[in-house]
Design an enzyme around this catalytic site. Structure first.
Site, PDB file in Angstrom:
ATOM      1  N   ASP A  95      11.064  31.022   2.852  1.00 53.32           N
ATOM      2  CA  ASP A  95      10.252  29.765   2.506  1.00 53.32           C
ATOM      3  C   ASP A  95       8.972  29.598   3.422  1.00 53.32           C
ATOM      4  O   ASP A  95       9.042  29.759   4.379  1.00 53.32           O
ATOM      5  CB  ASP A  95      11.110  28.411   2.783  1.00 53.32           C
ATOM      6  CG  ASP A  95      12.357  28.261   1.847  1.00 53.32           C
ATOM      7  OD1 ASP A  95      12.334  28.760   0.761  1.00 53.32           O
ATOM      8  OD2 ASP A  95      13.255  27.611   2.244  1.00 53.32           O
ATOM      9  N   ASP A 149      16.403  22.793  -8.332  1.00 52.66           N
ATOM     10  CA  ASP A 149      17.019  22.289  -7.380  1.00 52.66           C
ATOM     11  C   ASP A 149      17.909  20.958  -7.722  1.00 52.66           C
ATOM     12  O   ASP A 149      17.407  20.083  -8.395  1.00 52.66           O
ATOM     13  CB  ASP A 149      15.494  21.702  -6.401  1.00 52.66           C
ATOM     14  CG  ASP A 149      14.863  22.748  -5.693  1.00 52.66           C
ATOM     15  OD1 ASP A 149      15.212  23.803  -5.582  1.00 52.66           O
ATOM     16  OD2 ASP A 149      13.624  22.417  -5.369  1.00 52.66           O
TER      17      ASP A 149
END
Length: 252
Positions: A11, A130
């Protein structure tokens, strides 16, 4: 039986690899090129590289970092974050990505999935989902780095993007992200069993048994982790040896 993949996740925000808990509280984990090189040497099957604030900040794709990573790493690289149009897919593939991941933009414009898959082939299109569990017990799709609720059902959305040509689904449990409590196995199995394309389980790995559970109980085709690898708790090689000992087919 096809081998199951271990995919470290980078990330990235502001050019650094970070890790948070439940999508907040980000902590610096290092330089993306150095970390990518380390995972390549440890035997990772692929790397996933997500610019986690590109969409919410409205920034452009960080092509120079991707070019640097791709020049150092010789395993498949999936890149996502800030993909808004088919032209962005081309730019990322040209920069060295093997697959391109889309999330918020696919929800806003589902034709982007169909168009990109038709143009470049399903094999290089990944849709990231998500997912957050609701009080009713099902899972809702969130976008913009987990900040925006959509009201959409995760399993239905997964079926929709698979039908539109996504070659793979990267499924993250927001409830488990960074928690080290293990994958949301009910979520992972619900999506894996509903679609015919590979599902990558993400969110919550705290030990090596969690990786095994993602495959055997969550029916995932690949498992993604960040914290356990970034901070040196385990190497990818150790993870593979553990999984193999548990009967999971992996590439050693």
């Amino acid at each position: 039986m096809l081998t199951k993949r271990i995919i470290p996740c980078l990330d990235v925000t502001a050019g650094r690899v970070v890790k948070g808990v439940n999508f907040v509280g980000l902590r610096d984990a290092g330089d993306p090129v150095e970390i990518a090189r380390r995972y390549d040497s440890q035997g990772a099957d692929e790397l996933t590289f997500l610019d986690i604030t590109a969409t919410s900040d409205g920034r452009d794709l960080i092509l120079h970092i991707i070019e640097n990573v791709a020049s150092q790493v010789f395993i498949p690289l999936t890149v996502g974050g800030g993909v808004r149009a088919v032209a962005d897919v081309r730019r990322l593939l040209n920069a060295g990505a093997d697959k391109v991941s889309m999330n918020s933009s696919a929800v806003a414009n589902p034709d982007l999935v169909s168009d990109a898959a038709a143009y470049y082939g399903s094999q290089c299109i990944v849709v990231a989902i998500d997912a957050k569990q609701t009080e009713a017990g099902n899972w809702e799709v969130f976008t913009h780095g987990g900040r925006t609720a959509t009201g959409m059902d995760v399993v239905e959305w997964a079926k929709e993007v698979a039908k539109r040509g996504a070659g793979e689904i990267l499924l993250t449990s927001m409830n488990r992200d960074g928690s080290k409590d293990g994958f949301d196995l009910a979520l992972t199995a619900a999506v894996s069993d509903a679609v015919s394309v590979p599902v990558i389980a993400s969110g919550g790995v705290g030990n090596l048994q969690h990786l095994v559970d993602g495959i055997t109980k969550g029916h995932a085709d690949a498992v993604l982790a960040a914290s356990i690898f970034h901070y040196g708790e385990y190497t990818v090689q150790e993870a593979k040896e553990y999984m193999a000992a548990q009967g999971v087919p992996v590439r050693i």
